[in-house]
Design a protein around this motif. Structure first.
Motif, mmCIF file in Angstrom:
data_model
loop_
_atom_site.group_PDB
_atom_site.id
_atom_site.type_symbol
_atom_site.label_atom_id
_atom_site.label_comp_id
_atom_site.label_asym_id
_atom_site.label_seq_id
_atom_site.Cartn_x
_atom_site.Cartn_y
_atom_site.Cartn_z
ATOM 1 N N SER A 38 27.750 14.620 -42.096
ATOM 2 C CA SER A 38 27.080 15.774 -42.708
ATOM 3 C C SER A 38 27.769 17.035 -42.200
ATOM 4 C CB SER A 38 25.625 15.855 -42.258
ATOM 5 O OG SER A 38 24.843 14.890 -42.864
ATOM 6 N N ALA A 39 27.264 18.176 -42.656
ATOM 7 C CA ALA A 39 27.748 19.463 -42.150
ATOM 8 C C ALA A 39 27.062 19.754 -40.810
ATOM 9 C CB ALA A 39 27.402 20.541 -43.160
ATOM 10 N N LYS A 49 21.406 25.802 -40.145
ATOM 11 C CA LYS A 49 22.364 24.771 -40.545
ATOM 12 C C LYS A 49 23.507 25.418 -41.324
ATOM 13 C CE LYS A 49 19.932 20.736 -41.903
ATOM 14 N NZ LYS A 49 19.567 19.976 -43.075
ATOM 15 N N THR A 51 24.978 24.340 -43.902
ATOM 16 C CA THR A 51 24.708 24.254 -45.354
ATOM 17 C C THR A 51 23.877 25.464 -45.814
ATOM 18 O OG1 THR A 51 24.659 21.863 -45.117
ATOM 19 C CG2 THR A 51 23.821 22.734 -47.186
ATOM 20 N N GLU A 118 30.355 19.850 -45.411
ATOM 21 C CA GLU A 118 30.716 18.454 -45.142
ATOM 22 C C GLU A 118 32.237 18.291 -45.190
ATOM 23 O OE1 GLU A 118 27.823 19.197 -46.392
ATOM 24 O OE2 GLU A 118 26.472 17.758 -45.449
ATOM 25 N N PHE A 172 27.434 14.094 -49.132
ATOM 26 C CA PHE A 172 26.719 15.133 -49.896
ATOM 27 C C PHE A 172 27.306 15.526 -51.248
ATOM 28 C CE2 PHE A 172 25.074 19.806 -49.656
ATOM 29 C CZ PHE A 172 23.898 19.487 -50.278
ATOM 30 N N ARG A 186 19.347 17.930 -51.365
ATOM 31 C CA ARG A 186 19.457 18.166 -49.921
ATOM 32 C C ARG A 186 19.278 16.855 -49.140
ATOM 33 N NH1 ARG A 186 19.397 23.444 -47.994
ATOM 34 N NH2 ARG A 186 20.313 22.398 -46.191
ATOM 35 N N GLY A 187 20.040 16.748 -48.068
ATOM 36 C CA GLY A 187 19.988 15.527 -47.262
ATOM 37 C C GLY A 187 20.801 14.402 -47.884
ATOM 38 N N GLY A 188 21.612 14.745 -48.884
ATOM 39 C CA GLY A 188 22.289 13.735 -49.700
ATOM 40 C C GLY A 188 23.437 12.992 -49.035
ATOM 41 N N SER A 189 23.806 13.358 -47.822
ATOM 42 C CA SER A 189 24.867 12.584 -47.150
ATOM 43 C C SER A 189 24.415 11.150 -46.924
ATOM 44 C CB SER A 189 25.239 13.211 -45.808
ATOM 45 O OG SER A 189 25.723 14.503 -46.007
#
Ligand code: ASP
Length: 443
Positions: A38-39, A49, A51, A118, A172, A186-189
Motif C-alpha cells: 500500500s501507500a 496517510k 493517499t 502505491e 490499489f 479505498r483500502g483496495g490494495s
C-alpha cells in the motif's frame, strides 16, 4: 516450493523503520515471492496517510490552486524513507515526482493521483528487496464499465511474473482500456493482493497489517476482545458486511474462487498467528460457539400494514419494487401475516423518503405505513451455532438481562448468523452483553 503472496498495508510501510520490519518478514521465508504494498500510512495517530495527501493535493491542483507546499510534504515522506534506508534512489524518485507534478498540472485525474502513493512505495520496496518491479497499470485491467476484468488480469499477471522469480506489484490501481489509471475503492490494495494470489496460484495469501487478525468484536466497545483464530469466508462476509473492517470485502472473491486461504498477520508482532480465513472449518474449532459480533447503527424500519396482505399475490414484489426503483437496496425483510417490514439504511432512505412513501401508497394501497428511525443491527455470527442448541436462547437471555428491548430478529436458514435489531442507544450494551455470555462466561 510453496508460493506466498504478501500484501502490506499502509501502516506497515509508513516509514523506513517499518520498511525494515517488512523486509525482515519477507526475507525470513523465501516462499514470500510476490509482494503487494500500500501507500505509506499513518506514522502516529494524528498523521495523514499519503493517499489522503495525494487526493487533497490533486483537488487543489485541479482547482487551479498553488499546490507546491502540499506536494513538497508528499515528496518529503518518500525522500525520508529512501534516505533512511540508504537507497540510491533519489535521482529516480526526483524524476518520478517531477512527472507526477506535471501530470497534476495536466489534470491527469484523481485516480491517477491517488495511485501514485502505491506506485512510488512499490518502486522503493522493489529496490530495497532486490525484487523486480511490475507496474500494476500494465497487468490489472478494468473494462469500459469500470469493472475489473478478472480473467484477463490473472492471465496478464501470471504471464508477467512468471518471467521473474520475485516481484513487487503496487496495490490499489490498474488501468482502463484507454490506458488511464483507475483505482479500486479505498483500502483496495487488499484486492490487488488477492488477484495476484489467484493469478499465480499461491498456496497462501498473507495480508499484513497492524493488528493480529480479527477480534471477536470491536475493541472500542469491549476492551481487549479475544482474537479469532480461524474464520470461514462466509462468516467473514457476514461480519465484514456488518462493519468488522480489517480486510476489504471485495478482496475475498478472487482467492476464494481459487481456493486459497488468507492469513491476516501483524507486521509489528510477526510471531502472532493472526487469523486464518478458510473455505471450510470444523464447527468445533470455534472456541466460543460464536465467531464474531459486528453491527451498525443507523437503520430505518418501514412497516407496511394491510388487512389480508397474505392473500394478495405479488404484494412483497410490489413493495420491493418501490425500493428498487428508487435505487435502495434492503437489508432485511421480516414479516407477519398482515405486516411486512423493510429495513434499509437511514441516510439512503431519508434522501428519498417522500417519493418512496408516495409510491408505496399508490402501488400497495396499505392500511398504514409506520417508520421506525431508531434501529441498530447486531450480527452474531458463528459456524458453531448449527451444532449447538440454545444459541438463540443465550443471545436473547443476555439481551434481556442487559435490559435491551429487541425490535427485530432474523436468523438466516444457514444457521450461521442471528441478526438482532435494537435501539441505537442500546447498541454497545448489546454487543457487550453477547460478548460476555459467549466469550467471558463461555456459556
Ligand atoms: N492507499 C489506499 C487507501 O488508503 C489503498 C490501500 O491502502 O489499500 O485507501
Amino acid at each position: 516450493m510453496q508460493t506466498k503472496v504478501v500484501k502490506f498495508g499502509g501502516s506497515s510501510l509508513a516509514d523506513a523503520k517499518q520498511f525494515v520490519k517488512v523486509a525482515d518478514i519477507i526475507r525470513a521465508d523465501e516462499s514470500r515471492r510476490f509482494v503487494v504494498p500500500s501507500a505509506p500510512g499513518k506514522r502516529y495517530p494524528k498523521d495523514t496517510k499519503v493517499t489522503d495527501m495525494l487526493y487533497a493535493c490533486y483537488d487543489l491542483a485541479a482547482r487551479g490552486g498553488d499546490f507546491s507546499e502540499m506536494f513538497e510534504a508528499i515528496v518529503a515522506r518518500y525522500m525520508d524513507i529512501v534516505r533512511e534506508l540508504g537507497l540510491k534512489l533519489e535521482d529516480r524518485l526526483t524524476r518520478e515526482l517531477s512527472n507526477i507534478r506535471m501530470s497534476f498540472l495536466a489534470r491527469a485525474g484523481r485516480d491517477y493521483a491517488a495511485s501514485r502513493g502505491e506506485y512510488l512505495n512499490g518502486l522503493i520496496l522493489a529496490e530495497y528487496l532486490g525484487f523486480a518491479f511490475v507496474d500494476a497499470a500494465d497487468v490489472i485491467h478494468f473494462g469500459e464499465d469500470g469493472k475489473l476484468r478478472l480473467a484477463e488480469t490473472c492471465h496478464a499477471v501470471k504471464e508477467r511474473v512468471e518471467q521473474v522469480g520475485n516481484a513487487v506489484i503496487p496495490g490499489f490501481y490498474g488501468s482502463m482500456p484507454n490506458d488511464t489509471v483507475k483505482t479500486f475503492s479505498r483500502g483496495g490494495s487488499d484486492i490487488t493482493g488477492s488477484i495476484v494470489a489467484a493469478a499465480v496460484g499461491a498456496d497462501l495469501y498473507e495480508n499484513w497489517t497492524d493488528i493480529s487478525g480479527y477480534l471477536v468484536c470491536d475493541p472500542r466497545i469491549v476492551p481487549d476482545p479475544e482474537p479469532v483464530g480461524i474464520i470461514t469466508y462466509r462468516e467473514l462476509r457476514e461480519l465484514a458486511y456488518m462493519g468488522a473492517q480489517v480486510f476489504h470485502e471485495d478482496a475475498i472473491f478472487p482467492v476464494r474462487q481459487a481456493g486459497i486461504p488468507i492469513n491476516i498477520k501483524n507486521t509489528n508482532r510477526p510471531a502472532d498467528e493472526g487469523t486464518m480465513i478458510v473455505e471450510t472449518a470444523p464447527e468445533d474449532t470455534s472456541p466460543y460457539v460464536i465467531t464474531g459480533i459486528a453491527g451498525k447503527r443507523g437503520f430505518v424500519t418501514v412497516t407496511i400494514e394491510k388487512d389480508m396482505m397474505n392473500a394478495e399475490l405479488g404484494f412483497g414484489r410490489k413493495v420491493l419494487e418501490v425500493f428498487e426503483n428508487n435505487g435502495i437496496s434492503f437489508e432485511h425483510m421480516p414479516s407477519g401475516i398482515d405486516t411486512l417490514s423493510v429495513i434499509v439504511h437511514k441516510d439512503e432512505f431519508e434522501a428519498k423518503e417522500d417519493k418512496i412513501i408516495r409510491s408505496l401508497e399508490i402501488e400497495t394501497a396499505p392500511d398504514k405505513i409506520d417508520i421506525d428511525r431508531d434501529v441498530a443491527l447486531l450480527a452474531v455470527v458463528g459456524r458453531g451455532m448449527r451444532a449447538q442448541r440454545g444459541t438463540a436462547a443465550r443471545i436473547f437471555a443476555a439481551l434481556a438481562h442487559a435490559k435491551v428491548n429487541v425490535k427485530m430478529i432474523d436468523q438466516g436458514s444457514s444457521e450461521l448468523n442471528v441478526i438482532v435489531g435494537v435501539r441505537n442507544e442500546d447498541f454497545e450494551t448489546s454487543v457487550k452483553a453477547v460478548y460476555d455470555i459467549f466469550v467471558t462466561q463461555k456459556l
